[in-house]
Design a protein around this motif. Structure first.
Motif, PDB file in Angstrom:
ATOM      1  N   ASN A   1       0.819  -1.208   0.000  1.00 27.17           N
ATOM      2  CA  ASN A   1       0.000   0.000   0.000  1.00 27.17           C
ATOM      3  C   ASN A   1       0.854   1.260   0.000  1.00 27.17           C
ATOM      4  N   VAL A   2       2.067   1.170   0.524  1.00 24.27           N
ATOM      5  CA  VAL A   2       2.955   2.323   0.631  1.00 24.27           C
ATOM      6  C   VAL A   2       3.939   2.367  -0.533  1.00 24.27           C
ATOM      7  N   ILE A   3       4.551   1.240  -0.856  1.00 19.41           N
ATOM      8  CA  ILE A   3       5.588   1.172  -1.880  1.00 19.41           C
ATOM      9  C   ILE A   3       5.088   0.337  -3.052  1.00 19.41           C
ATOM     10  N   LYS A   4       5.173   0.887  -4.242  1.00 19.04           N
ATOM     11  CA  LYS A   4       4.792   0.132  -5.432  1.00 19.04           C
ATOM     12  C   LYS A   4       5.967  -0.734  -5.861  1.00 19.04           C
ATOM     13  N   ALA A   5       5.656  -1.879  -6.442  1.00 13.77           N
ATOM     14  CA  ALA A   5       6.704  -2.797  -6.899  1.00 13.77           C
ATOM     15  C   ALA A   5       7.590  -2.114  -7.922  1.00 13.77           C
ATOM     16  N   MET A   6       8.889  -2.326  -7.788  1.00 11.37           N
ATOM     17  CA  MET A   6       9.907  -1.864  -8.731  1.00 11.37           C
ATOM     18  C   MET A   6      10.086  -0.343  -8.757  1.00 11.37           C
ATOM     19  N   VAL A   7       9.577   0.371  -7.756  1.00  6.54           N
ATOM     20  CA  VAL A   7       9.775   1.825  -7.665  1.00  6.54           C
ATOM     21  C   VAL A   7      10.801   2.095  -6.571  1.00  6.54           C
ATOM     22  N   VAL A   8      11.800   2.919  -6.903  1.00  2.00           N
ATOM     23  CA  VAL A   8      12.863   3.240  -5.948  1.00  2.00           C
ATOM     24  C   VAL A   8      12.967   4.752  -5.771  1.00  2.00           C
ATOM     25  N   LEU A   9      13.458   5.174  -4.609  1.00  2.00           N
ATOM     26  CA  LEU A   9      13.711   6.580  -4.328  1.00  2.00           C
ATOM     27  C   LEU A   9      15.192   6.836  -4.583  1.00  2.00           C
ATOM     28  N   VAL A  10      15.492   7.775  -5.457  1.00  2.00           N
ATOM     29  CA  VAL A  10      16.879   8.139  -5.753  1.00  2.00           C
ATOM     30  C   VAL A  10      17.139   9.520  -5.165  1.00  2.00           C
ATOM     31  N   VAL A  11      18.205   9.629  -4.372  1.00  2.00           N
ATOM     32  CA  VAL A  11      18.588  10.885  -3.745  1.00  2.00           C
ATOM     33  C   VAL A  11      20.050  11.133  -4.075  1.00  2.00           C
ATOM     34  N   GLY A  12      20.385  12.341  -4.514  1.00  3.85           N
ATOM     35  CA  GLY A  12      21.778  12.637  -4.805  1.00  3.85           C
ATOM     36  C   GLY A  12      21.969  13.959  -5.510  1.00  3.85           C
ATOM     37  N   ARG A  13      23.177  14.147  -6.043  1.00  2.00           N
ATOM     38  CA  ARG A  13      23.569  15.390  -6.712  1.00  2.00           C
ATOM     39  C   ARG A  13      23.724  15.150  -8.203  1.00  2.00           C
ATOM     40  N   ILE A  14      23.200  16.049  -9.002  1.00  2.00           N
ATOM     41  CA  ILE A  14      23.321  15.938 -10.458  1.00  2.00           C
ATOM     42  C   ILE A  14      24.776  16.190 -10.863  1.00  2.00           C
ATOM     43  N   GLU A  15      25.359  15.214 -11.561  1.00  2.00           N
ATOM     44  CA  GLU A  15      26.741  15.321 -12.027  1.00  2.00           C
ATOM     45  C   GLU A  15      26.820  15.743 -13.493  1.00  2.00           C
ATOM     46  N   GLY A  16      25.761  15.496 -14.250  1.00  2.00           N
ATOM     47  CA  GLY A  16      25.743  15.864 -15.661  1.00  2.00           C
ATOM     48  C   GLY A  16      24.541  15.241 -16.331  1.00  2.00           C
ATOM     49  N   SER A  17      24.306  15.657 -17.584  1.00  2.00           N
ATOM     50  CA  SER A  17      23.188  15.075 -18.329  1.00  2.00           C
ATOM     51  C   SER A  17      23.438  15.212 -19.822  1.00  2.00           C
TER      52      SER A  17
ATOM     53  N   ILE B   1      23.416  10.828 -11.557  1.00  2.00           N
ATOM     54  CA  ILE B   1      23.226  11.247 -10.168  1.00  2.00           C
ATOM     55  C   ILE B   1      24.267  10.555  -9.295  1.00  2.00           C
ATOM     56  N   LEU B   2      25.016  11.344  -8.536  1.00  3.81           N
ATOM     57  CA  LEU B   2      25.969  10.813  -7.567  1.00  3.81           C
ATOM     58  C   LEU B   2      25.252  10.736  -6.229  1.00  3.81           C
ATOM     59  N   THR B   3      25.104   9.510  -5.702  1.00  2.04           N
ATOM     60  CA  THR B   3      24.370   9.324  -4.450  1.00  2.04           C
ATOM     61  C   THR B   3      25.322   9.443  -3.261  1.00  2.04           C
ATOM     62  N   PRO B   4      24.811   9.780  -2.087  1.00  5.20           N
ATOM     63  CA  PRO B   4      25.678   9.847  -0.914  1.00  5.20           C
ATOM     64  C   PRO B   4      26.225   8.450  -0.568  1.00  5.20           C
TER      65      PRO B   4
ATOM     66  N   GLY C   1      17.243  19.065 -13.465  1.00  2.90           N
ATOM     67  CA  GLY C   1      17.834  20.176 -12.725  1.00  2.90           C
ATOM     68  C   GLY C   1      19.192  20.530 -13.300  1.00  2.90           C
ATOM     69  N   GLU C   2      19.902  21.397 -12.618  1.00  2.07           N
ATOM     70  CA  GLU C   2      21.225  21.863 -13.048  1.00  2.07           C
ATOM     71  C   GLU C   2      22.334  21.051 -12.386  1.00  2.07           C
ATOM     72  N   LYS C   3      23.503  21.018 -13.027  1.00  4.74           N
ATOM     73  CA  LYS C   3      24.666  20.332 -12.468  1.00  4.74           C
ATOM     74  C   LYS C   3      24.964  20.895 -11.085  1.00  4.74           C
ATOM     75  N   GLY C   4      25.202  19.998 -10.119  1.00 10.59           N
ATOM     76  CA  GLY C   4      25.484  20.396  -8.747  1.00 10.59           C
ATOM     77  C   GLY C   4      24.257  20.479  -7.859  1.00 10.59           C
ATOM     78  N   GLU C   5      23.077  20.480  -8.458  1.00  9.65           N
ATOM     79  CA  GLU C   5      21.833  20.557  -7.701  1.00  9.65           C
ATOM     80  C   GLU C   5      21.521  19.212  -7.050  1.00  9.65           C
ATOM     81  N   GLU C   6      21.047  19.242  -5.799  1.00 11.44           N
ATOM     82  CA  GLU C   6      20.649  18.020  -5.112  1.00 11.44           C
ATOM     83  C   GLU C   6      19.180  17.758  -5.382  1.00 11.44           C
ATOM     84  N   ILE C   7      18.866  16.483  -5.715  1.00 11.76           N
ATOM     85  CA  ILE C   7      17.495  16.127  -6.045  1.00 11.76           C
ATOM     86  C   ILE C   7      17.071  14.859  -5.312  1.00 11.76           C
TER      87      ILE C   7
END
Length: 105
Positions: free
Chosen positions: A10-26, A37-40, A60-66
């Motif tokens: 009910n809380v987490i859908k199958a195969m969905v993940v939370l990604v947290v980190g800083r944009i390194e490029g695109s 994304i570079l993760t901690p 987002g922009e390079k260096g931005e945390e998302i």
């Protein structure tokens, strides 16, 4: 600890993940945006992970945390044979490539 599958689904859908980190490029390729994304690091003794998210637009922009939700996917690459260094046996290796697609509403 026993996990209550009904509550988790009910809380987490199958195969969905939370990604947290800083944009390194695109980059853009064939109409899709690929953002690295570079993760901690998990702790002071481990390395940060680098993942790539595929999306329709810019995250987002390079260096931005998302922080964003992604669907985890994957596919098999071409199989190859190699020799096991410990046993000398020839083994078939089937590499798997993982993908992360932004959950876009």
């Amino acid at each position: 600890m026993k996990i209550d599958d009904k509550k988790v689904h009910n809380v987490i859908k199958a195969m969905v993940v939370l990604v947290v980190g800083r944009i390194e490029g695109s980059k853009t390729y064939e109409g899709k945006r690929y953002t690295q994304i570079l993760t901690p690091a998990a702790d002071a003794y481990s390395r940060p992970q680098l993942v790539e998210i595929r999306s329709k637009g810019r995250l987002g922009e390079k260096g931005e945390e998302i922080s964003c939700h992604c669907v985890l996917g994957g596919f098999q690459r071409k199989a190859y044979e190699t020799k096991d260094k410990q046993t000398g046996e020839i083994v078939k290796v089937v590499p798997v490539e993982h993908t992360l697609d932004l959950v876009e509403e």
